[in-house]
Design an enzyme around this catalytic site. Structure first.
Site, mmCIF file in Angstrom:
data_model
loop_
_atom_site.group_PDB
_atom_site.id
_atom_site.type_symbol
_atom_site.label_atom_id
_atom_site.label_comp_id
_atom_site.label_asym_id
_atom_site.label_seq_id
_atom_site.Cartn_x
_atom_site.Cartn_y
_atom_site.Cartn_z
ATOM 1 N N LYS A 1 33.626 38.954 34.821
ATOM 2 C CA LYS A 1 34.623 40.044 34.766
ATOM 3 C C LYS A 1 33.957 41.320 34.230
ATOM 4 O O LYS A 1 34.241 42.424 34.711
ATOM 5 C CB LYS A 1 35.815 39.654 33.873
ATOM 6 N N TYR B 1 32.825 33.178 32.822
ATOM 7 C CA TYR B 1 34.009 33.916 33.303
ATOM 8 C C TYR B 1 33.969 35.368 32.810
ATOM 9 O O TYR B 1 34.060 36.309 33.604
ATOM 10 C CB TYR B 1 35.307 33.241 32.830
ATOM 11 N N THR C 1 40.091 41.763 31.706
ATOM 12 C CA THR C 1 40.461 40.913 30.568
ATOM 13 C C THR C 1 39.852 41.412 29.258
ATOM 14 O O THR C 1 38.806 42.066 29.266
ATOM 15 C CB THR C 1 39.944 39.480 30.839
ATOM 16 N N ASP C 2 40.483 41.053 28.157
ATOM 17 C CA ASP C 2 39.915 41.402 26.841
ATOM 18 C C ASP C 2 38.655 40.585 26.545
ATOM 19 O O ASP C 2 37.892 40.912 25.631
ATOM 20 C CB ASP C 2 40.953 41.211 25.723
ATOM 21 N N GLU C 3 38.434 39.501 27.315
ATOM 22 C CA GLU C 3 37.287 38.629 27.015
ATOM 23 C C GLU C 3 35.947 39.333 27.220
ATOM 24 O O GLU C 3 34.922 38.862 26.735
ATOM 25 C CB GLU C 3 37.353 37.347 27.856
HETATM 26 P P1 NAD Z 1 45.178 33.125 38.879
HETATM 27 O O1 NAD Z 1 43.997 32.224 38.854
HETATM 28 O O2 NAD Z 1 46.521 32.556 38.556
HETATM 29 O O3 NAD Z 1 45.306 33.831 40.299
HETATM 30 C C1 NAD Z 1 44.204 34.339 41.001
HETATM 31 C C2 NAD Z 1 44.611 34.570 42.439
HETATM 32 O O4 NAD Z 1 43.487 35.098 43.136
HETATM 33 C C3 NAD Z 1 45.042 33.292 43.176
HETATM 34 O O5 NAD Z 1 46.224 33.514 43.903
HETATM 35 C C4 NAD Z 1 43.879 33.000 44.104
HETATM 36 O O6 NAD Z 1 44.268 32.344 45.302
HETATM 37 C C5 NAD Z 1 43.352 34.404 44.371
HETATM 38 N N1 NAD Z 1 41.926 34.384 44.737
HETATM 39 C C6 NAD Z 1 40.920 33.731 44.102
HETATM 40 N N2 NAD Z 1 39.761 33.925 44.749
HETATM 41 C C7 NAD Z 1 40.030 34.735 45.800
HETATM 42 C C8 NAD Z 1 39.243 35.303 46.827
HETATM 43 N N3 NAD Z 1 37.927 35.054 46.915
HETATM 44 N N4 NAD Z 1 39.849 36.110 47.735
HETATM 45 C C9 NAD Z 1 41.171 36.359 47.662
HETATM 46 N N5 NAD Z 1 41.971 35.827 46.728
HETATM 47 C C10 NAD Z 1 41.410 35.024 45.795
HETATM 48 O O7 NAD Z 1 44.802 34.310 37.893
HETATM 49 P P2 NAD Z 1 45.731 35.168 36.919
HETATM 50 O O8 NAD Z 1 45.797 34.488 35.612
HETATM 51 O O9 NAD Z 1 46.959 35.564 37.625
HETATM 52 O O10 NAD Z 1 44.790 36.453 36.731
HETATM 53 C C11 NAD Z 1 44.861 37.544 37.634
HETATM 54 C C12 NAD Z 1 43.876 38.614 37.186
HETATM 55 O O11 NAD Z 1 44.195 39.042 35.861
HETATM 56 C C13 NAD Z 1 42.430 38.127 37.141
HETATM 57 O O12 NAD Z 1 41.603 39.176 37.564
HETATM 58 C C14 NAD Z 1 42.189 37.821 35.674
HETATM 59 O O13 NAD Z 1 40.836 37.987 35.349
HETATM 60 C C15 NAD Z 1 43.061 38.880 35.015
HETATM 61 N N6 NAD Z 1 43.584 38.548 33.679
HETATM 62 C C16 NAD Z 1 44.228 37.356 33.457
HETATM 63 C C17 NAD Z 1 44.770 37.109 32.205
HETATM 64 C C18 NAD Z 1 45.520 35.821 31.899
HETATM 65 O O14 NAD Z 1 45.867 35.574 30.736
HETATM 66 N N7 NAD Z 1 45.810 34.982 32.860
HETATM 67 C C19 NAD Z 1 44.635 38.052 31.171
HETATM 68 C C20 NAD Z 1 43.940 39.249 31.439
HETATM 69 C C21 NAD Z 1 43.435 39.497 32.702
HETATM 70 O O1 DAU Z 2 42.210 36.705 27.036
HETATM 71 C C1 DAU Z 2 42.550 36.803 28.381
HETATM 72 C C2 DAU Z 2 42.141 35.541 29.107
HETATM 73 O O2 DAU Z 2 43.064 34.529 28.697
HETATM 74 C C3 DAU Z 2 42.140 35.693 30.624
HETATM 75 O O3 DAU Z 2 41.185 36.634 31.008
HETATM 76 C C4 DAU Z 2 41.843 34.343 31.298
HETATM 77 O O4 DAU Z 2 41.958 34.482 32.703
HETATM 78 C C5 DAU Z 2 42.867 33.332 30.810
HETATM 79 O O5 DAU Z 2 42.563 32.057 31.347
HETATM 80 C C6 DAU Z 2 42.879 33.262 29.280
HETATM 81 O O6 DAU Z 2 41.648 32.661 28.788
HETATM 82 P P1 DAU Z 2 41.645 31.607 27.583
HETATM 83 O O7 DAU Z 2 40.421 30.797 27.664
HETATM 84 O O8 DAU Z 2 41.951 32.272 26.291
HETATM 85 O O9 DAU Z 2 42.965 30.741 28.010
HETATM 86 P P2 DAU Z 2 43.218 29.152 28.000
HETATM 87 O O10 DAU Z 2 44.673 28.959 28.268
HETATM 88 O O11 DAU Z 2 42.246 28.431 28.846
HETATM 89 O O12 DAU Z 2 42.929 28.754 26.500
HETATM 90 C C7 DAU Z 2 43.636 29.354 25.411
HETATM 91 C C8 DAU Z 2 43.048 28.791 24.121
HETATM 92 O O13 DAU Z 2 43.395 27.397 24.031
HETATM 93 C C9 DAU Z 2 41.549 28.851 24.070
HETATM 94 O O14 DAU Z 2 41.135 29.099 22.741
HETATM 95 C C10 DAU Z 2 41.093 27.451 24.486
HETATM 96 C C11 DAU Z 2 42.222 26.570 23.983
HETATM 97 N N1 DAU Z 2 42.507 25.376 24.802
HETATM 98 C C12 DAU Z 2 42.670 25.531 26.146
HETATM 99 C C13 DAU Z 2 42.949 24.457 26.957
HETATM 100 C C14 DAU Z 2 43.100 24.620 28.444
HETATM 101 C C15 DAU Z 2 42.660 24.133 24.203
HETATM 102 O O15 DAU Z 2 42.554 23.993 22.966
HETATM 103 N N2 DAU Z 2 42.953 23.064 24.993
HETATM 104 C C16 DAU Z 2 43.085 23.166 26.352
HETATM 105 O O16 DAU Z 2 43.328 22.129 27.009
#
Ligand code: NAD
Ligand code: DAU
Length: 349
Positions: free
Chosen positions: A160, A156, A131-133
């Site tokens: 990562k 988180y 992630t970019d975080e």
């Molecule tokens: P998600 O939470 O939707 O899915 C995660 C999956 O991993 C789920 O299916 C869960 O069952 C599985 N999992 C969790 N713990 C596990 C374990 N111990 N063993 C096996 N499986 C397990 O997450 P996502 O949003 O699809 O993110 C996927 C990946 O991409 C993550 O590594 C996250 O850090 C990264 N990522 C997410 C975003 C985003 O915006 N969602 C952005 C950048 C990177």
């Molecule tokens: O940047 C990549 C990341 O983006 C991934 O690595 C994470 O897995 C993914 O969850 C996401 O993280 P964020 O914290 O940015 O996403 P989230 O949807 O939780 O929140 C987006 C923005 O909105 C953040 O600034 C927090 C705000 N927010 C979020 C929720 C859930 C609110 O204002 N209200 C809310 O209820």
């Protein structure tokens, strides 16, 4: 036939990656390993369930013995590692769960690959999705580059960052063939409604408050999930070993602005008067340690591998809203039971 292990394939991004690989690579056998936590959902993969080049394996990456057996049995050629605890708010409530899955789980996978690939690294590839975080928080200007120093600010992102460091350490120490990508915020079908956009879609539909943390002026860069899956495809096949690639949408939005746009799209789709859904916006207590701004410079992947986002944001948002409105059953299933407890604890509105 090449055997590819995809972890976390029942989750949001993983399900799109599994679909893309199963459909586009008939010469690959895809193993989807997922523990099916609250975020894993096999309904995300109904369309690929019967494919002849696909198997689902239920298992936990925190179980090192299980992974050792799995690698001994299947002799994978490649790993695409997405399994993780992914939600920042949950990491604030329970950091240790993030250490277990994101750090220990990743090290278990690295150990299994190191042991079972030791005799022949030729053609092998361990691709870690991050992630970019990990880069921390930006001020009003500037972008995250691949060379930006790590500065994680939430449990988180710290977990990562820890996993990214271990992946690089295994490349340096044991010569494991690795590649890493760090992506910005994804949106699209199958995203669990704890994340901002699907949570707001769900609440607008049900006329419930839309919780905006702080003043709503935090900024995120948004990318359609299928474009992330396309980037993962390109990096898995053509990314240079040992390299990191940043993936992003060049698409920054303030939280309040993106939620207002979503309200207007929803009003149109639901036949409501324009402005009706905006009235649901409710400012709530800020997230602890809330990162101000993320913005990715995705020039490297564009210049080196020719990848760029294929969808305009407005088009991606329409597709996303259409998907959630057409898949009420999916949303009903994931928001029943444990979701209600999480929601009550998190928001109290
Ligand atoms: P998600 O939470 O939707 O899915 C995660 C999956 O991993 C789920 O299916 C869960 O069952 C599985 N999992 C969790 N713990 C596990 C374990 N111990 N063993 C096996 N499986 C397990 O997450 P996502 O949003 O699809 O993110 C996927 C990946 O991409 C993550 O590594 C996250 O850090 C990264 N990522 C997410 C975003 C985003 O915006 N969602 C952005 C950048 C990177
Ligand atoms: O940047 C990549 C990341 O983006 C991934 O690595 C994470 O897995 C993914 O969850 C996401 O993280 P964020 O914290 O940015 O996403 P989230 O949807 O939780 O929140 C987006 C923005 O909105 C953040 O600034 C927090 C705000 N927010 C979020 C929720 C859930 C609110 O204002 N209200 C809310 O209820």
């Amino acid at each position: 036939m090449k055997k590819i292990l995809i972890t976390g394939g029942a989750g949001f991004i993983g399900s799109h990656v599994v679909r893309l690989f199963v459909n586009n690579y008939q010469d690959y056998y895809i193993f989807n390993l997922d523990a099916l936590t609250y975020a894993g959902n096999l309904e995300n993969l109904k369309d690929v369930q019967g494919a002849s080049n696909y198997t689902f394996l239920k298992g936990d990456i925190t179980d090192a013995e299980f992974l050792d057996d799995l690698f001994a049995t299947h002799r994978f050629d490649g790993v695409i590692h997405l399994a993780a605890e992914s939600h920042v708010d949950r990491s604030i409530a329970d950091p240790l769960a993030f250490v277990k899955t994101n750090i220990i789980g990743t090290v278990n996978l690295l150990n299994a690959a190191k042991k079972h690939w030791a005799d022949n690294l030729e053609g092998k590839r361990f691709y870690h999705i991050s992630t970019d975080e990990v880069y921390g928080s930006l001020g009003e200007t500037g972008f995250f580059l691949e060379s930006t120093p790590y500065d994680p600010q939430s449990p988180y992102s710290a977990s990562k960052a820890g996993s990214d460091h271990f992946v690089r350490a295994y490349a340096n120490t044991y010569k494991l063939p690795v590649v890493i990508s760090n992506c910005s915020n994804n949106y699209g079908p199958n995203q669990f409604p704890e994340k901002l956009l699907p949570l707001c879609i769900h609440n607008i539909k049900n006329n419930k408050p839309l919780p905006i943390y702080g003043k709503g002026d935090n900024i995120r860069d948004w990318l359609y999930v299928v474009d992330h899956a396309r980037a993962i495809d390109v990096i898995f096949h053509r990314g240079r070993l040992g390299e990191t690639y940043n993936i992003g949408g060049f698409n920054e939005w303030k939280n309040l602005d993106i939620v207002e746009l979503l309200c207007d799209v929803m009003d149109r789709k639901l036949g409501r008067t324009l402005g009706q859904s905006r009235k649901l916006i409710t400012f709530v207590k800020d997230r602890a340690g809330h990162d101000k701004r993320y913005a990715i410079d995705a020039s490297k992947i564009k210049d080196e591998l020719g990848w760029q986002p294929s969808l305009q944001f407005e088009e991606g948002l329409e597709k996303t809203v259409d998907w959630y409105l057409a898949n009420e059953e999916w949303l009903d299933h994931v928001t029943s039971g444990a979701y209600q407890n999480y929601y009550q604890k998190q928001y109290q509105i």
